[in-house]
Motif scaffolding. Structure first.
Motif, short mmCIF file in Angstrom:
data_model
loop_
_atom_site.label_atom_id
_atom_site.label_comp_id
_atom_site.label_asym_id
_atom_site.label_seq_id
_atom_site.Cartn_x
_atom_site.Cartn_y
_atom_site.Cartn_z
N GLN A 168 0.83 -1.21 0.00
CA GLN A 168 0.00 0.00 0.00
C GLN A 168 0.86 1.26 0.00
N ASP A 187 3.85 1.54 -1.27
CA ASP A 187 4.43 1.65 -2.60
C ASP A 187 3.41 2.21 -3.60
N THR A 188 2.17 1.75 -3.50
CA THR A 188 1.12 2.24 -4.39
C THR A 188 0.86 3.73 -4.16
N LEU A 189 0.79 4.13 -2.91
CA LEU A 189 0.58 5.55 -2.61
C LEU A 189 1.74 6.41 -3.10
N MET A 205 3.68 5.77 -5.70
CA MET A 205 3.59 5.87 -7.16
C MET A 205 2.50 6.87 -7.57
N GLU A 206 1.37 6.86 -6.89
CA GLU A 206 0.31 7.79 -7.21
C GLU A 206 0.72 9.23 -6.88
N SER A 207 1.42 9.41 -5.79
CA SER A 207 1.83 10.76 -5.42
C SER A 207 2.89 11.30 -6.38
N ARG A 208 3.72 10.43 -6.93
CA ARG A 208 4.71 10.88 -7.92
C ARG A 208 4.02 11.44 -9.16
N GLN A 209 2.95 10.77 -9.60
CA GLN A 209 2.22 11.26 -10.76
C GLN A 209 1.57 12.60 -10.46
N LEU A 210 1.01 12.74 -9.27
CA LEU A 210 0.36 13.99 -8.90
C LEU A 210 1.38 15.12 -8.76
#
Length: 58
Positions: free
Chosen positions: A14, A16-18, A20-25
């Protein structure tokens, strides 16, 4: 012990997923800010060019 290990692995997944999502944002926000800054600097530079041309015509 298996329950504890599965909880730790789920937590790491979880996180790691957060991440990755924050990097895109963060990348989207940085691109937006760069576009706004470029537009502002372009507008400011255009105003200066127009002001210099109008002074040279006087």
């Amino acid at each position: 012990m298996d329950v504890l290990l599965s909880l730790v692995l789920a937590s790491v997944y979880q996180a790691d997923t957060l991440l990755m999502e924050s990097r895109q944002l963060i990348g989207l926000l940085a691109a937006f800010l760069a576009a706004v800054l470029a537009a502002h600097l372009g507008w400011h530079g255009t105003d200066r060019v127009i002001a210099r041309r109008s002074r040279s015509e006087d």
